[in-house]
Design a protein around this motif. Sequence first.
Motif, mmCIF file in Angstrom:
data_model
loop_
_atom_site.group_PDB
_atom_site.id
_atom_site.type_symbol
_atom_site.label_atom_id
_atom_site.label_comp_id
_atom_site.label_asym_id
_atom_site.label_seq_id
_atom_site.Cartn_x
_atom_site.Cartn_y
_atom_site.Cartn_z
ATOM 1 N N ALA A 74 0.819 -1.230 0.000
ATOM 2 C CA ALA A 74 0.000 0.000 0.000
ATOM 3 C C ALA A 74 0.846 1.271 0.000
ATOM 4 C CB ALA A 74 -0.893 -0.004 1.232
ATOM 5 N N ASP A 75 0.188 2.377 -0.338
ATOM 6 C CA ASP A 75 0.815 3.694 -0.173
ATOM 7 C C ASP A 75 0.404 4.299 1.175
ATOM 8 O OD1 ASP A 75 1.969 3.848 -2.837
ATOM 9 O OD2 ASP A 75 -0.090 4.038 -3.553
ATOM 10 N N MET A 76 -0.766 3.905 1.656
ATOM 11 C CA MET A 76 -1.279 4.454 2.914
ATOM 12 C C MET A 76 -2.176 3.403 3.571
ATOM 13 S SD MET A 76 -4.088 7.457 3.412
ATOM 14 C CE MET A 76 -3.275 8.774 2.614
ATOM 15 N N VAL A 77 -2.125 3.341 4.899
ATOM 16 C CA VAL A 77 -3.004 2.398 5.602
ATOM 17 C C VAL A 77 -3.930 3.179 6.528
ATOM 18 C CG1 VAL A 77 -3.074 0.547 7.323
ATOM 19 C CG2 VAL A 77 -1.391 0.465 5.488
ATOM 20 N N LEU A 78 -5.208 2.852 6.468
ATOM 21 C CA LEU A 78 -6.161 3.371 7.442
ATOM 22 C C LEU A 78 -6.361 2.241 8.442
ATOM 23 C CD1 LEU A 78 -8.781 5.072 5.062
ATOM 24 C CD2 LEU A 78 -6.783 6.110 6.165
ATOM 25 N N LYS B 235 2.740 5.687 5.617
ATOM 26 C CA LYS B 235 1.922 6.343 6.651
ATOM 27 C C LYS B 235 0.754 5.465 7.101
ATOM 28 C CE LYS B 235 2.557 11.096 7.018
ATOM 29 N NZ LYS B 235 2.325 11.842 5.797
ATOM 30 N N VAL B 236 0.592 5.356 8.425
ATOM 31 C CA VAL B 236 -0.560 4.659 8.999
ATOM 32 C C VAL B 236 -1.410 5.706 9.716
ATOM 33 C CG1 VAL B 236 -1.312 2.948 10.696
ATOM 34 C CG2 VAL B 236 0.764 2.536 9.361
ATOM 35 N N PHE B 237 -2.672 5.831 9.312
ATOM 36 C CA PHE B 237 -3.574 6.748 10.009
ATOM 37 C C PHE B 237 -4.502 5.916 10.882
ATOM 38 C CE2 PHE B 237 -2.341 9.261 6.299
ATOM 39 C CZ PHE B 237 -1.925 10.422 6.929
ATOM 40 N N LYS B 238 -4.563 6.296 12.154
ATOM 41 C CA LYS B 238 -5.375 5.524 13.111
ATOM 42 C C LYS B 238 -6.770 6.138 13.190
ATOM 43 C CE LYS B 238 -1.969 6.456 15.703
ATOM 44 N NZ LYS B 238 -1.311 6.862 16.926
#
Length: 439
Positions: free
Chosen positions: A298-302, A321-324
């Motif tokens: 992935a490029d970004m994880v939610l 980047k991981v956004f919580k």
Amino acid sequence: MNAANQTIYALSSGSLPAGVAVIRISGKQAMAAVESLVGSVPAPRHAVLKTIRTRNGLILDRGLVLTFAGPASFTGEDCAEIHVHGGKAVVASLLAEIATFEDCRLAEHGEFSRRALENGKMDLVEVEGLADLISAETEMQRRLAMEHAAGGLSDLYENWADRLTRARALIEAELDFADEDDVPGSVSDLVWADMERLHSELATHLSGADFGEIVRDGLRIVIAGPPNAGKSSLLNALAKREVAIVTDIAGTTRDVLHVDLNIEGYAVRLYDTAGLRETDEIVEREGIRRALKTVADADMVLSLAEIGEPAQTDFVGFTGKVFKLGTKADVHGTAPGDYDLLISSTSGAGLKELHQLIIKDLQDRSSSLSLALPSRLRHRVLLTESLGALSAAIESESLGLDIRAEQLRLSANSLGRITGRVDVEDLLDVIFSEFCIGK
Ligand SMILES: Nc1nc2c(ncn2[C@@H]2O[C@H](COP(=O)(O)OP(=O)(O)OP(=O)(O)O)[C@@H](O)[C@H]2O)c(=O)[nH]1
């Protein structure tokens, strides 16, 4: 007659039926074909309304006829466009008539563009840009493709390749005159200072490849988290339709699902994955394996967790980047917790902010306003090669000037392979297979 010398034709406009259909003809017989169909050849670049007939006099349709005399045409050859009513039978009968003309055959995928490339009307990056322009679905994809198709990237590479060639010429001149007394001071200092500047320009450009590929291929965002965190519900809420099955049974999602979104002009591919937990259940385990593989790419994880539960921050193999996201805010309210954002797929709370967060992330990734960015793996690989050879030339001061000049030649060659100036015959079949027929 050899296939490359034959006249090609195809329906160049979209699927039928349609208001208007455009049939394009290119090659030596293009003008003869027009003459046979409409009785005369209109002056180049003038649209003329004509009755189109078979050679037996049967009227096929009335339509606009346009000719372009080579080399001032898209392909560089004599070209014609016939605009007829976009009915299936109209087009079929016109194509059937053209097929009867001497040395005329249906074009293959991208063959018009291939001829344009072979006749020097476009280079390879421009051709790729054109293919991307045709398949662009979002505004940013269109802008990136337009930049490439209009030659923004090609100009940059040609300019760099010229600088490398000039530097090599100066070094070779220095080598030739090295034994003579009247050579005015060394040119090397000037050359290498410029090569260091070029090195930094190339490195900056290459660092834009991640963003270029994201704009072209879409930002890959993976929704991950434990079962029942609300992952599928978020996918559905963002897609604004019921893509994934939502139940209150933990472990509902087994396979990886995705939807393509357009977020403020950017293409985004959003993935829903199986809930992450320890399990012995064989299908669920496979789902989790696939989920983790999707996260790694992935490029970004939610990373979702129901408010009150901790959101996972580390995922094996993922360094982005991981956004919580704390979920089900409609039930839990704004309970404190270590989250970047609280959302509710049911009430829609936090979804606008989630959009903003994605946009901000995309903007942070774009280091410059210019879209003259590499956007394909092919560009990245060749730019890396070019940069490597340039580094070698700059750094190997202990080696002879002739060896360093050879590295500069290799560096320019790699740039030349991007634009197609240097041998790329082996690549063409792959590149043109991506095109539609009629382009
Ligand atoms: N109240 C409320 N319920 C929600 C919300 N989002 C999801 N749910 C409920 O939570 C349950 C699980 O939702 P899903 O979206 O299937 O969760 P998931 O994370 O995809 O679950 P798995 O497929 O098991 O991994 C369902 O009953 C949903 O209706 C929300 O924002 N508010």
